[in-house]
Scaffold this active site. Structure first.
Site, short mmCIF file in Angstrom:
data_model
loop_
_atom_site.label_atom_id
_atom_site.label_comp_id
_atom_site.label_asym_id
_atom_site.label_seq_id
_atom_site.Cartn_x
_atom_site.Cartn_y
_atom_site.Cartn_z
N ASP A 67 0.83 -1.20 0.00
CA ASP A 67 0.00 0.00 0.00
C ASP A 67 0.87 1.25 0.00
OD1 ASP A 67 -2.52 1.56 0.45
OD2 ASP A 67 -1.59 1.94 2.38
N GLU A 135 -2.09 -5.47 -3.31
CA GLU A 135 -1.13 -4.71 -2.52
C GLU A 135 -0.08 -5.62 -1.90
OE1 GLU A 135 -3.89 -0.90 -1.21
OE2 GLU A 135 -3.87 -2.68 0.07
#
Length: 247
Positions: A67, A135
């Protein structure tokens, strides 16, 4: 990946590292140096895997890292391609790219759910599992090979859709935010009411009524309160589209 879908339907973890390595290589575009790292990126916490030093072996830590890397690459992309954009503009554009529904769609396109190792029934996972795995995969690429490989993967699979920033400017990332902003600017009252859901689905659903000036303007149900509110706001947007676009 039909063979893999059959395995996962039985909820059996992938037990052939050679086959897994071959499949993940197709997704990331190179042969990983550390296959176990990528297996961790696709391990669900339901397996309760623990490392030698007691660390949890599931995708959540790599998801956190991915992320952050994704945010950095997108920030650099926008800084380079929108030289006249101020901080507020750049922040808004970044949020439109990293919104959960778009990341989920990329995860689905790459069929990442087919690689997950879990004891849980994959059919009970919500859509967000797709973005979470994406992610985690980015995090694994970073640890395995470094920033340059991550940047290449993100450009190829995520930023390729956003070369036209003018198109991105017109993209609505949250109908709920747009609806609330319209109500606040025009001094209209609104309320999202969480009601009892009488559906007989196996997965719990939330039923939302959206009031606009004390009148129900939209209803929606979804597997989370947030999703149901967004869906209701989406329907309200189309009911009020002409007024909203004029403001």
């Amino acid at each position: 990946m039909n063979w893999l879908k059959k395995i996962l339907t039985k909820r059996s973890p992938i037990n052939n590292s050679g086959i897994f390595c071959s499949e993940i290589s197709k997704v990331i575009g190179y042969k990983p140096k550390n296959t176990l790292l990528f297996e961790t990126a696709f391990t669900h916490r339901s397996l309760n895997k623990i490392g030698i030093t007691g660390e949890p072996l599931n995708y959540e830590r790599l998801e956190f890292l991915g992320d952050a890397i994704l945010g950095s690459v997108i920030a650099a992309f926008l800084y380079k391609n929108a030289p006249k954009g101020d901080e507020g503009y750049l922040t808004q554009m970044r949020s439109k790219i990293v919104n959960r529904s778009y990341l989920n769609s990329i995860g689905k396109k790459l069929q990442l759910i087919d690689l997950v190792r879990t004891k849980a029934n994959i059919h009970n996972f919500g859509d967000n599992i797709n973005g979470n795995l994406l992610e985690a995969l980015i995090g694994a690429i970073y640890v395995d090979t470094g920033f340059t490989a991550c940047e290449k993967f993100i450009y190829k699979n995520i930023l390729i859709d956003f070369k036209d920033l003018e198109h991105l400017e017109n993209k609505i990332s949250s109908y709920k935010s747009l609806f609330i902003e319209y109500c606040q600017k025009n001094k209209c009252t609104f309320k999202f009411e969480n009601c009892d859901d009488n559906g007989k689905d196996n997965v719990k659903h939330f039923y939302i009524k959206l009031y606009f000036n004390d009148t129900v303007i939209a209803r929606a149900r979804a597997t989370s309160k947030k999703k149901a509110e967004e869906k209701a706001a989406h329907r309200a947007y189309f009911a009020l589209q002409n007024q909203i676009l004029q403001h």
